[in-house]
Write a protein that holds these residues in place. Sequence first.
Motif, PDB file in Angstrom:
ATOM      1  N   TYR A 112       0.830  -1.207   0.000  1.00 42.98           N
ATOM      2  CA  TYR A 112       0.000   0.000   0.000  1.00 42.98           C
ATOM      3  C   TYR A 112       0.859   1.249   0.000  1.00 42.98           C
ATOM      4  O   TYR A 112       0.590   2.195  -0.735  1.00 42.98           O
ATOM      5  CB  TYR A 112      -0.948  -0.007   1.204  1.00 42.98           C
ATOM      6  CG  TYR A 112      -1.765   1.257   1.310  1.00 42.98           C
ATOM      7  CD1 TYR A 112      -2.840   1.462   0.462  1.00 42.98           C
ATOM      8  CD2 TYR A 112      -1.453   2.243   2.247  1.00 42.98           C
ATOM      9  CE1 TYR A 112      -3.588   2.622   0.539  1.00 42.98           C
ATOM     10  CE2 TYR A 112      -2.196   3.399   2.334  1.00 42.98           C
ATOM     11  CZ  TYR A 112      -3.262   3.586   1.476  1.00 42.98           C
ATOM     12  OH  TYR A 112      -3.998   4.730   1.547  1.00 42.98           O
ATOM     13  N   ARG A 113       1.896   1.249   0.826  1.00 45.12           N
ATOM     14  CA  ARG A 113       2.782   2.423   0.891  1.00 45.12           C
ATOM     15  C   ARG A 113       3.501   2.638  -0.438  1.00 45.12           C
ATOM     16  O   ARG A 113       3.676   3.768  -0.884  1.00 45.12           O
ATOM     17  CB  ARG A 113       3.798   2.255   2.015  1.00 45.12           C
ATOM     18  CG  ARG A 113       3.207   2.139   3.407  1.00 45.12           C
ATOM     19  CD  ARG A 113       2.807   3.444   3.977  1.00 45.12           C
ATOM     20  NE  ARG A 113       4.013   4.232   4.227  1.00 45.12           N
ATOM     21  CZ  ARG A 113       3.993   5.510   4.522  1.00 45.12           C
ATOM     22  NH1 ARG A 113       2.855   6.126   4.631  1.00 45.12           N
ATOM     23  NH2 ARG A 113       5.097   6.167   4.722  1.00 45.12           N
TER      24      ARG A 113
ATOM     25  N   GLN B 240       1.014   4.055  -2.893  1.00 45.71           N
ATOM     26  CA  GLN B 240       0.735   5.441  -2.527  1.00 45.71           C
ATOM     27  C   GLN B 240       1.885   6.353  -2.953  1.00 45.71           C
ATOM     28  O   GLN B 240       1.663   7.445  -3.493  1.00 45.71           O
ATOM     29  CB  GLN B 240       0.506   5.526  -1.019  1.00 45.71           C
ATOM     30  CG  GLN B 240       0.044   6.873  -0.550  1.00 45.71           C
ATOM     31  CD  GLN B 240      -0.207   6.879   0.956  1.00 45.71           C
ATOM     32  OE1 GLN B 240       0.394   6.095   1.687  1.00 45.71           O
ATOM     33  NE2 GLN B 240      -1.093   7.739   1.391  1.00 45.71           N
TER      34      GLN B 240
END
Length: 70
Positions: free
Chosen positions: A5-6, A9
Amino acid sequence: MSGLYRALQRHAHESPVIFYSLVIGFAGPALVFTVPPIRKSMGWKPAERIPATYPIPNRPRRPTTGFEDP
């Protein structure tokens, strides 16, 4: 999972054109399988097919007159 996810992002913020191009590119094949059943459930029917030939009348053919060369 949070590492993925990071990373996504970070790519969305640093190179949004590439990120969203990939998102749209991966969404296309998924839409091929999801949109037709949704359309069918909403009552959509395909349009009538366009005729490929002109219907010939059910009568004897008459020769044309009045178009002869002088």
